[in-house]
Design an enzyme around this catalytic site. Structure first.
Site, PDB file in Angstrom:
ATOM      1  N   THR A 104       0.807  -1.220   0.000  1.00 43.48           N
ATOM      2  CA  THR A 104       0.000   0.000   0.000  1.00 43.48           C
ATOM      3  C   THR A 104       0.841   1.271   0.000  1.00 43.48           C
ATOM      4  O   THR A 104       1.986   1.273   0.502  1.00 43.48           O
ATOM      5  CB  THR A 104      -0.901   0.021   1.258  1.00 43.48           C
ATOM      6  N   TYR A 156      -1.857   0.291   9.886  1.00 44.74           N
ATOM      7  CA  TYR A 156      -2.142  -0.461   8.658  1.00 44.74           C
ATOM      8  C   TYR A 156      -0.915  -0.426   7.738  1.00 44.74           C
ATOM      9  O   TYR A 156      -0.396  -1.463   7.307  1.00 44.74           O
ATOM     10  CB  TYR A 156      -3.383   0.121   7.962  1.00 44.74           C
ATOM     11  N   ASN A 173      -5.178   4.562  -4.203  1.00 42.51           N
ATOM     12  CA  ASN A 173      -6.559   4.281  -3.785  1.00 42.51           C
ATOM     13  C   ASN A 173      -7.328   3.462  -4.806  1.00 42.51           C
ATOM     14  O   ASN A 173      -7.722   3.987  -5.857  1.00 42.51           O
ATOM     15  CB  ASN A 173      -7.277   5.597  -3.481  1.00 42.51           C
ATOM     16  N   ILE A 227     -16.820  15.149   5.132  1.00 42.72           N
ATOM     17  CA  ILE A 227     -15.458  15.352   4.610  1.00 42.72           C
ATOM     18  C   ILE A 227     -14.501  15.461   5.799  1.00 42.72           C
ATOM     19  O   ILE A 227     -14.605  16.388   6.611  1.00 42.72           O
ATOM     20  CB  ILE A 227     -15.388  16.597   3.704  1.00 42.72           C
TER      21      ILE A 227
END
Ligand code: UDP
Length: 328
Positions: free
Chosen positions: A116, A140, A169, A206
């Site tokens: 990632t 993560y 992403n 947001i």
């Protein structure tokens, strides 16, 4: 010879399985269905089980002639990892160690590992190159970086060759409309926006509007899930040919702020999506944009769905026809 896809019933895993089947590969899937969906599997031989369970792993490797492994099985939520880091290290690191032990025992020497962009943390410069500093801002990313380091030593000691693919992403859905993104609870930006468009949620929150970016919201590089899948197969082919372990970024090289993503989604769906500002989400870097030149040059990777509009459009088509995800 078969390719074992661990976590093959998950979002990216199921698109990988679809891509392998489209390329006439024999596929074996191992998934514990904790997050994955059996309905997301368009084929392959399925085993229900967990990577932490050595017995099931042994069974899979004994009953099939596995030539290589593609590993997607992991927890992947930044926010959750900040709250419960041990859950992430136990599962993401522990289960991969188990998988590598079994691979070594059965003399399977090739693995493509799902890593990632979160391995970088707050980037020194954008776009991010594979040699840039890795300093994760959340557990993560740290768990994935830890596995990358473990892979390096396994290569040296056992000759297990790896490709680690650091995705930015992942977004979108299969062009056939048959499979898509379904998490429960959903926490990812694009599916949540589309749930608002479908009237399943009132608004999108947001997370943070005071980042050092053009409009104050976080910037991310969105890459189509089927383009990720194609990169895995190219990586595996290169790995088998060269026997050289490598790390590649996978992104489109263009950053979009959260507000921009909402605007593109408004255009694609024709719905006025309501937004509300909320505090920053812990662990989120301000900007993540990939340089994927290395993957393009060395793997011949050529993303097909590289406009955000197309990415959101494929996701929208799936969401419109699967209002409750995979559940009926
Ligand atoms: N985000 C947001 N509201 C949401 C979900 C996500 O503002 O309800 C933001 C999040 O802070 C990040 C971006 O959207 O900057 C992408 O988040 P996502 O969870 O989709 O992916 P991640 O970047 O964590 O892999």
């Amino acid at each position: 010879m078969s390719i074992l896809v661990c976590g093959g019933a998950g979002y990216i895993g199921s698109h990988m399985v679809a891509h392998l089947l489209e390329n006439n590969k024999d596929v074996v899937v191992l998934d514990n269905l904790q997050k994955g969906h059996k309905e997301a599997l368009l084929g392959g031989k399925f085993y229900l089980g967990d990577l932490n369970d050595s017995e099931i792993l042994d069974k899979v490797f004994s009953e099939n002639s596995i030539e290589a492994v593609i590993d997607f099985a992991a927890y992947s939520l930044v926010g959750e990892s900040m709250i419960d880091p041990l859950k992430y290290f136990q599962n993401n690191v522990g289960s991969t160690i188990n998988l590598l032990k079994t691979m070594n025992k059965h003399k399977v020497k090739n693995i493509v590992f799902s890593s990632t962009a979160a391995t970088y943390g707050e980037p020194e410069a954008v776009p991010i190159n594979e040699n840039d500093r890795t300093f994760p801002t959340n557990p993560y990313g740290e768990s994935k970086l830890t596995v990358e380091k473990i892979l390096k030593w396994c290569d040296l000691a056992y000759g297990i060759k790896y490709t680690a693919l650091r995705y930015f992403n992942a977004a979108g859905a299969h062009i056939s409309g048959k499979i898509g993104e379904d998490h429960n609870p959903e926490s990812h930006l694009i599916p949540i926006i589309l749930q608002v468009a479908l009237g399943k949620r009132e608004k999108i929150m947001i997370f943070g509007n005071d980042y050092p970016t053009k409009d104050g919201t976080c910037i991310r590089d969105y890459v189509h899930v089927s383009d990720l899948a194609s990169a895995h197969l190219l990586a595996l082919e290169r790995l088998k040919k060269t026997g050289k372990s490598k790390i590649y970024n996978l992104g489109n090289g263009t950053g979009f702020s959260v507000k921009e993503v909402v605007d593109v989604a408004k255009k694609v769906t024709g719905v006025d999506i309501k937004v509300e500002k909320a505090p920053r989400r812990q662990g989120d870097p301000a900007i993540l944009i990939a340089s994927s030149l290395k993957a393009m040059e060395e793997l011949n990777w050529n993303p097909k769905y590289n406009s955000l509009e197309t990415i959101i459009d494929t996701a929208w088509r799936w969401h419109k026809n699967h209002k409750n995800g995979y559940s009926k």
